[in-house]
Design a protein around this motif. Structure first.
Motif, PDB file in Angstrom:
ATOM      1  N   SER A  70     -20.197   7.791   1.041  1.00 16.91           N
ATOM      2  CA  SER A  70     -19.043   7.580   0.335  1.00 16.91           C
ATOM      3  C   SER A  70     -18.927   6.087   0.879  1.00 16.91           C
ATOM      4  O   SER A  70     -18.622   6.163   1.791  1.00 16.91           O
ATOM      5  N   LYS A  71     -17.920   5.160   0.328  1.00 17.12           N
ATOM      6  CA  LYS A  71     -17.603   4.175   0.173  1.00 17.12           C
ATOM      7  C   LYS A  71     -16.087   4.121   1.088  1.00 17.12           C
ATOM      8  O   LYS A  71     -14.955   4.867   1.478  1.00 17.12           O
ATOM      9  N   THR A  72     -15.479   3.638   1.941  1.00 16.89           N
ATOM     10  CA  THR A  72     -14.668   3.368   3.103  1.00 16.89           C
ATOM     11  C   THR A  72     -13.032   2.460   2.079  1.00 16.89           C
ATOM     12  O   THR A  72     -13.936   2.106   0.925  1.00 16.89           O
ATOM     13  N   PRO A  73     -11.990   3.331   1.439  1.00 18.25           N
ATOM     14  CA  PRO A  73     -11.563   2.597   1.048  1.00 18.25           C
ATOM     15  C   PRO A  73     -10.641   1.598   1.310  1.00 18.25           C
ATOM     16  O   PRO A  73     -10.523   1.360   2.438  1.00 18.25           O
ATOM     17  N   VAL A  74     -10.115   1.146   0.160  1.00 18.98           N
ATOM     18  CA  VAL A  74      -9.444   0.021   0.199  1.00 18.98           C
ATOM     19  C   VAL A  74      -8.141  -0.140   0.631  1.00 18.98           C
ATOM     20  O   VAL A  74      -7.678   0.374  -0.072  1.00 18.98           O
ATOM     21  N   LYS A  75      -7.330  -0.983   1.423  1.00 23.76           N
ATOM     22  CA  LYS A  75      -5.531  -0.392   1.327  1.00 23.76           C
ATOM     23  C   LYS A  75      -5.383  -1.197   0.891  1.00 23.76           C
ATOM     24  O   LYS A  75      -5.259  -2.523   0.881  1.00 23.76           O
ATOM     25  N   VAL A  76      -4.422  -0.504  -0.352  1.00 27.27           N
ATOM     26  CA  VAL A  76      -3.463  -1.628  -0.414  1.00 27.27           C
ATOM     27  C   VAL A  76      -2.279  -1.654  -0.787  1.00 27.27           C
ATOM     28  O   VAL A  76      -1.363  -0.147  -0.591  1.00 27.27           O
ATOM     29  N   ALA A  77      -1.529  -1.841   0.050  1.00 29.08           N
ATOM     30  CA  ALA A  77       0.458  -2.046   0.422  1.00 29.08           C
ATOM     31  C   ALA A  77       0.845  -2.736  -0.741  1.00 29.08           C
ATOM     32  O   ALA A  77       0.553  -3.704  -1.899  1.00 29.08           O
ATOM     33  N   VAL A  78       2.305  -2.085  -0.972  1.00 28.10           N
ATOM     34  CA  VAL A  78       2.660  -2.818  -2.316  1.00 28.10           C
ATOM     35  C   VAL A  78       4.252  -2.419  -1.517  1.00 28.10           C
ATOM     36  O   VAL A  78       4.367  -1.179  -0.514  1.00 28.10           O
ATOM     37  N   THR A  79       4.388  -3.535  -2.164  1.00 31.40           N
ATOM     38  CA  THR A  79       5.829  -3.043  -1.803  1.00 31.40           C
ATOM     39  C   THR A  79       7.353  -2.987  -2.943  1.00 31.40           C
ATOM     40  O   THR A  79       7.112  -3.697  -3.980  1.00 31.40           O
ATOM     41  N   GLY A  80       8.438  -2.543  -2.511  1.00 32.57           N
ATOM     42  CA  GLY A  80       9.573  -2.640  -3.577  1.00 32.57           C
ATOM     43  C   GLY A  80       8.635  -0.613  -4.430  1.00 32.57           C
ATOM     44  O   GLY A  80       9.292  -0.642  -5.762  1.00 32.57           O
ATOM     45  N   ALA A  81       8.208  -0.372  -3.962  1.00 33.20           N
ATOM     46  CA  ALA A  81       7.165   1.126  -4.348  1.00 33.20           C
ATOM     47  C   ALA A  81       8.140   2.220  -5.306  1.00 33.20           C
ATOM     48  O   ALA A  81       7.980   2.520  -5.763  1.00 33.20           O
ATOM     49  N   ALA A  82       9.744   2.060  -4.962  1.00 33.68           N
ATOM     50  CA  ALA A  82      10.515   2.881  -5.380  1.00 33.68           C
ATOM     51  C   ALA A  82      10.808   2.208  -7.036  1.00 33.68           C
ATOM     52  O   ALA A  82      11.804   2.937  -7.569  1.00 33.68           O
ATOM     53  N   GLY A  83      10.951   1.347  -6.467  1.00 36.97           N
ATOM     54  CA  GLY A  83      11.384   0.449  -7.707  1.00 36.97           C
ATOM     55  C   GLY A  83      10.309   0.305  -9.587  1.00 36.97           C
ATOM     56  O   GLY A  83       9.793   1.479  -9.554  1.00 36.97           O
ATOM     57  N   GLN A  84      11.131   0.053 -10.747  1.00 30.98           N
ATOM     58  CA  GLN A  84      10.574   0.214 -11.505  1.00 30.98           C
ATOM     59  C   GLN A  84       9.046   0.036 -12.252  1.00 30.98           C
ATOM     60  O   GLN A  84       8.736   0.333 -12.758  1.00 30.98           O
ATOM     61  N   ILE A  85       9.072  -1.481 -11.221  1.00 27.37           N
ATOM     62  CA  ILE A  85       7.566  -1.633 -11.618  1.00 27.37           C
ATOM     63  C   ILE A  85       6.302  -1.021 -11.083  1.00 27.37           C
ATOM     64  O   ILE A  85       5.537  -0.706 -11.910  1.00 27.37           O
ATOM     65  N   CYS A  86       6.985  -0.586  -9.997  1.00 23.70           N
ATOM     66  CA  CYS A  86       6.183   0.282  -9.153  1.00 23.70           C
ATOM     67  C   CYS A  86       5.313   1.825  -9.760  1.00 23.70           C
ATOM     68  O   CYS A  86       4.712   2.275  -9.177  1.00 23.70           O
ATOM     69  N   TYR A  87       7.033   1.804 -10.979  1.00 19.22           N
ATOM     70  CA  TYR A  87       6.317   3.585 -11.280  1.00 19.22           C
ATOM     71  C   TYR A  87       5.153   3.463 -12.601  1.00 19.22           C
ATOM     72  O   TYR A  87       5.464   4.403 -12.622  1.00 19.22           O
ATOM     73  N   SER A  88       4.870   1.758 -12.325  1.00 21.16           N
ATOM     74  CA  SER A  88       4.359   2.515 -13.555  1.00 21.16           C
ATOM     75  C   SER A  88       2.652   1.397 -12.855  1.00 21.16           C
ATOM     76  O   SER A  88       1.798   2.117 -12.223  1.00 21.16           O
ATOM     77  N   LEU A  89       2.753   1.158 -11.668  1.00 22.58           N
ATOM     78  CA  LEU A  89       1.999  -0.024 -11.154  1.00 22.58           C
ATOM     79  C   LEU A  89       1.136   0.953  -9.932  1.00 22.58           C
ATOM     80  O   LEU A  89      -0.327   0.943  -9.833  1.00 22.58           O
ATOM     81  N   LEU A  90       1.763   2.457  -9.263  1.00 23.46           N
ATOM     82  CA  LEU A  90       1.436   3.237  -8.397  1.00 23.46           C
ATOM     83  C   LEU A  90       0.314   3.790  -9.423  1.00 23.46           C
ATOM     84  O   LEU A  90      -0.977   3.809  -8.643  1.00 23.46           O
ATOM     85  N   PHE A  91      -0.032   3.683 -10.413  1.00 22.42           N
ATOM     86  CA  PHE A  91       0.207   5.313 -11.060  1.00 22.42           C
ATOM     87  C   PHE A  91      -1.869   4.326 -11.737  1.00 22.42           C
ATOM     88  O   PHE A  91      -2.665   5.083 -11.823  1.00 22.42           O
ATOM     89  N   ARG A  92      -1.729   2.582 -12.115  1.00 23.39           N
ATOM     90  CA  ARG A  92      -2.952   2.215 -12.396  1.00 23.39           C
ATOM     91  C   ARG A  92      -4.060   2.001 -11.524  1.00 23.39           C
ATOM     92  O   ARG A  92      -4.715   2.514 -11.333  1.00 23.39           O
ATOM     93  N   ILE A  93      -2.992   1.645 -10.554  1.00 20.84           N
ATOM     94  CA  ILE A  93      -3.454   1.197  -9.461  1.00 20.84           C
ATOM     95  C   ILE A  93      -4.628   2.955  -8.641  1.00 20.84           C
ATOM     96  O   ILE A  93      -5.771   2.744  -8.649  1.00 20.84           O
ATOM     97  N   ALA A  94      -3.570   3.447  -8.677  1.00 25.64           N
ATOM     98  CA  ALA A  94      -4.250   4.481  -8.363  1.00 25.64           C
ATOM     99  C   ALA A  94      -5.456   5.557  -9.709  1.00 25.64           C
ATOM    100  O   ALA A  94      -6.626   6.401  -9.097  1.00 25.64           O
ATOM    101  N   SER A  95      -5.691   5.339 -10.292  1.00 22.96           N
ATOM    102  CA  SER A  95      -6.146   5.804 -11.337  1.00 22.96           C
ATOM    103  C   SER A  95      -7.638   5.102 -11.922  1.00 22.96           C
ATOM    104  O   SER A  95      -8.004   5.364 -12.838  1.00 22.96           O
ATOM    105  N   GLY A  96      -7.749   3.560 -10.891  1.00 20.32           N
ATOM    106  CA  GLY A  96      -9.008   3.005 -11.336  1.00 20.32           C
ATOM    107  C   GLY A  96      -8.900   2.446 -11.611  1.00 20.32           C
ATOM    108  O   GLY A  96      -9.546   1.348 -11.904  1.00 20.32           O
ATOM    109  N   ALA A  97      -7.723   1.595 -12.666  1.00 23.50           N
ATOM    110  CA  ALA A  97      -7.332   0.111 -12.927  1.00 23.50           C
ATOM    111  C   ALA A  97      -7.394  -0.895 -12.273  1.00 23.50           C
ATOM    112  O   ALA A  97      -7.910  -1.976 -12.562  1.00 23.50           O
TER     113      ALA A  97
END
Ligand code: NAX
Length: 327
Positions: free
Chosen positions: A1-28
């Motif tokens: 299995s591959k080593t995970p890529v570490k992705v930092a996201v700031t403003g993570a409880a905000g409006q954009i991140c409520y979409s962004l985090l799920f898109r990153i996590a789902s493979g987009a």
């Protein structure tokens, strides 16, 4: 299995991140490459962020290897390969431009220093939080050990808005709209360029052949789209901004297709007469994780005036943050 890529996201409880985090996590972002999310928030927002993490857990995303949260950039950014800087101080009623620049200056000087000290050598830093170009300039200026080419600011949303408007006007699919450039600042002065954009291999401006539509409808519609969305929903762009952030970082990591380019605000080398050192939007091609500004495009007199006006605004912003001692 591959080593995970570490992705930092700031403003993570905000409006954009409520979409962004799920898109990153789902493979987009990276397909089936596992990702580890590093989420930064200010202390009072950590409880809300814990709720977002619960929802991420509850999706059982197969390629989400790990989630860490915190309010200390030095811990959250440790070893990260990508950083999406979304969190910023919004302009509040009565706030002067200088107040906004200094409030954001404090955020982006601290985050630039932390990235400099603890991020992985290959880190790619993409700034979405406004004023995005100048926040990116502040961050890179405070991270002297990270090559400037590893910083960018988001103008992908403007590019995609321009693509959608052009496709609708021509009655074609957005897939057939190529080479869309946003020049300058991510602000109302930005210049979306239909002269160098193509549909089926031909200039879109030539096909539309209506300068009044370009000047009086297309450019203001793209440049003021954010305000139109606030007017309609009461909130600034969320899902579309998240989509653009993911798309930009995806292409930065994995490359642009043949015979096309994308728009990103990157540090100028003086190309197209844009003052060297400014973070300004350009057409770029990307290969092996590195962008290059597309050279040799024709800039007509109309485009020249628009690019110069937007770049002049960036010069002003740079002067203001220099006077504030932020860079
Ligand atoms: P929100 O206000 O919903 O979220 C911002 C979050 O950032 C908040 O949860 C806040 O607690 C957090 N934050 C503030 N300071 C922080 C710090 N020092 N470290 C970590 N987190 C911090 O805003 P949202 O709608 O998500 O928008 C975020 C930013 O994107 C804004 O600056 C907005 O103007 C900008 N945008 C940029 C766009 C672009 O195309 N470049 C388009 C959309 C959007 O306007």
């Amino acid at each position: 299995s591959k080593t995970p890529v570490k992705v930092a996201v700031t403003g993570a409880a905000g409006q954009i991140c409520y979409s962004l985090l799920f898109r990153i996590a789902s493979g987009a972002l990276l397909g089936d490459t596992p990702v580890e999310l590093r989420l930064l928030e200010i202390t009072p927002a950590l409880k809300a962020l814990e709720g977002v993490v619960m929802e991420l857990d509850d999706c059982a995303f197969p390629n989400l290897a790990k989630i860490e949260i915190g309010d200390d950039p030095k811990k959250v950014f440790d070893g990260v390969n990508m950083a999406m800087l979304v969190g910023a101080m919004p302009r509040k009623a009565g706030m002067e431009r200088g107040d906004l620049l200094s409030a954001n200056g404090a955020i982006f000087t601290a985050q630039g220093k932390a990235l400099n000290d603890v991020a992985a050598d290959d880190v790619k830093v993409l700034v979405t939080g406004n004023p995005a170009n100048t926040n990116a300039l502040i961050a890179l200026s405070n991270a002297p050990d990270i090559p400037k080419e590893q910083f960018a600011a988001l103008t992908r949303l403007d590019q995609d808005r321009a693509k959608a408007q052009a496709a609708q006007k021509l009655g074609i699919s957005v897939n057939d709209v190529k080479k869309m450039t946003i020049w300058g600042n991510h602000s109302a002065t930005q210049y979306p360029d239909l002269f160098n954009a193509e549909a089926n291999g031909k200039s879109i401006a030539e096909q539309i052949n209506d300068q009044a539509w370009i000047e009086d409808y297309f450019i203001p519609t793209v440049a003021k789209r954010g305000a139109a969305i606030i007017d309609a929903t009461g909130l600034s762009s969320r899902a579309s901004a998240a989509n653009a952030t993911v798309s930009c970082m995806h292409d930065w990591a994995l490359g642009t297709p043949e015979n096309d380019w994308v728009s990103m605000a990157v540090v100028s080398d003086g190309s197209y007469g844009v003052e060297e050192g400014l973070v300004s939007s350009f057409p770029v091609t990307i290969k092996d994780g590195k962008w290059e500004i597309v050279q040799g495009l024709d800039i007509n007199e109309f485009s020249r005036g628009k690019i110069d006006a937007s770049v002049a605004e960036l010069v002003d912003e740079k002067k203001a943050v220099t006077e504030l001692g932020l860079i």
